[in-house]
Design a protein around this motif. Structure first.
Motif, mmCIF file in Angstrom:
data_model
loop_
_atom_site.group_PDB
_atom_site.id
_atom_site.type_symbol
_atom_site.label_atom_id
_atom_site.label_comp_id
_atom_site.label_asym_id
_atom_site.label_seq_id
_atom_site.Cartn_x
_atom_site.Cartn_y
_atom_site.Cartn_z
ATOM 1 N N GLY A 1 0.766 -1.312 0.121
ATOM 2 C CA GLY A 1 0.111 -0.122 -0.029
ATOM 3 C C GLY A 1 0.784 1.176 0.002
ATOM 4 N N LYS A 2 2.083 1.259 0.627
ATOM 5 C CA LYS A 2 2.806 2.517 0.863
ATOM 6 C C LYS A 2 4.072 2.205 -0.034
ATOM 7 N N LEU A 3 4.365 1.155 -0.710
ATOM 8 C CA LEU A 3 5.446 0.935 -1.327
ATOM 9 C C LEU A 3 6.756 0.839 -0.478
ATOM 10 N N ILE A 4 6.933 0.319 0.639
ATOM 11 C CA ILE A 4 7.785 0.685 1.358
ATOM 12 C C ILE A 4 8.453 -0.879 1.885
ATOM 13 N N ASN A 5 9.745 -0.930 1.652
ATOM 14 C CA ASN A 5 10.491 -2.073 1.905
ATOM 15 C C ASN A 5 11.172 -1.991 3.487
ATOM 16 N N GLY A 6 10.545 -2.512 4.444
ATOM 17 C CA GLY A 6 10.730 -2.376 5.821
ATOM 18 C C GLY A 6 10.029 -2.745 6.655
ATOM 19 N N ARG A 7 9.908 -2.214 7.946
ATOM 20 C CA ARG A 7 8.951 -2.628 8.970
ATOM 21 C C ARG A 7 7.857 -1.895 9.216
ATOM 22 N N LYS A 8 6.817 -2.406 10.041
ATOM 23 C CA LYS A 8 5.389 -1.674 10.254
ATOM 24 C C LYS A 8 5.620 -1.486 11.880
ATOM 25 N N ARG A 9 5.046 -0.455 12.626
ATOM 26 C CA ARG A 9 5.080 -0.116 13.828
ATOM 27 C C ARG A 9 3.529 -0.084 14.184
ATOM 28 N N HIS A 10 3.270 -1.021 15.110
ATOM 29 C CA HIS A 10 1.599 -0.789 15.266
ATOM 30 C C HIS A 10 1.538 -0.159 16.818
ATOM 31 N N VAL A 11 0.993 0.882 16.945
ATOM 32 C CA VAL A 11 1.136 1.420 18.437
ATOM 33 C C VAL A 11 -0.422 1.520 18.848
ATOM 34 N N VAL A 12 -0.666 1.733 20.295
ATOM 35 C CA VAL A 12 -1.752 1.951 20.924
ATOM 36 C C VAL A 12 -1.412 2.959 21.807
ATOM 37 N N VAL A 13 -2.401 4.006 21.594
ATOM 38 C CA VAL A 13 -2.428 5.045 22.390
ATOM 39 C C VAL A 13 -3.484 5.486 23.023
#
Length: 135
Positions: free
Chosen positions: A23-35
């Motif tokens: 979706g973002k065309l990014i090769n890396g990691r995803k940060r899931h946060v709860v605030v």
């Protein structure tokens, strides 16, 4: 509020914890946060960018029920969902930390620790700022 952010990974990040977010065309990691409603960090999970295990992780680790809010089918254009700006502001605070602009850590646990450390600095800054005195 729960949201995720995809960030590019540095060359030191192994292929086992790296993925491609189509979706973002990014090769890396995803940060899931709860605030919470003040924008303070309650929990964080870092995964490969192509992994979507947040739905299973929330009830198990955080004792939260995940309810996904989607915009309606009749809605056109850019729409900000209610209270979503709080978690987006949190991501802006993270990006102020130079070490979090890109993922340089080899392990996902190290990245999570750096996120907690960065949020500790934000919370400390909020507590120590001077408030105007009342006359």
């Amino acid at each position: 509020m729960i949201d995720s952010q995809s960030v590019k990974a540095d060359a030191v990040v192994g292929s086992d914890s790296r993925g491609f977010d189509g979706g973002k065309l990014i090769n890396g990691r995803k940060r899931h946060v709860v605030v919470d409603t003040l924008g303070l960090l309650l929990g964080v999970m870092v995964t490969a960018a192509d992994t979507g295990s947040l739905v299973e992780h929330c009830p198990a680790a955080l004792a939260l029920v995940l309810a996904i809010v989607e915009r309606g089918d009749d809605t056109r254009g850019f729409v900000v969902l209610p209270m979503r700006w709080i978690v987006k502001r949190f991501f802006a605070h993270l990006m102020r930390s130079r070490r979090l602009a890109r993922d340089f850590e080899r392990r996902t646990a190290s990245t999570e620790a750096v996120i907690y450390w960065s949020m500790t600095m934000v919370m400390t800054r909020r507590m120590t700022r001077s408030r105007p005195t009342r006359a």
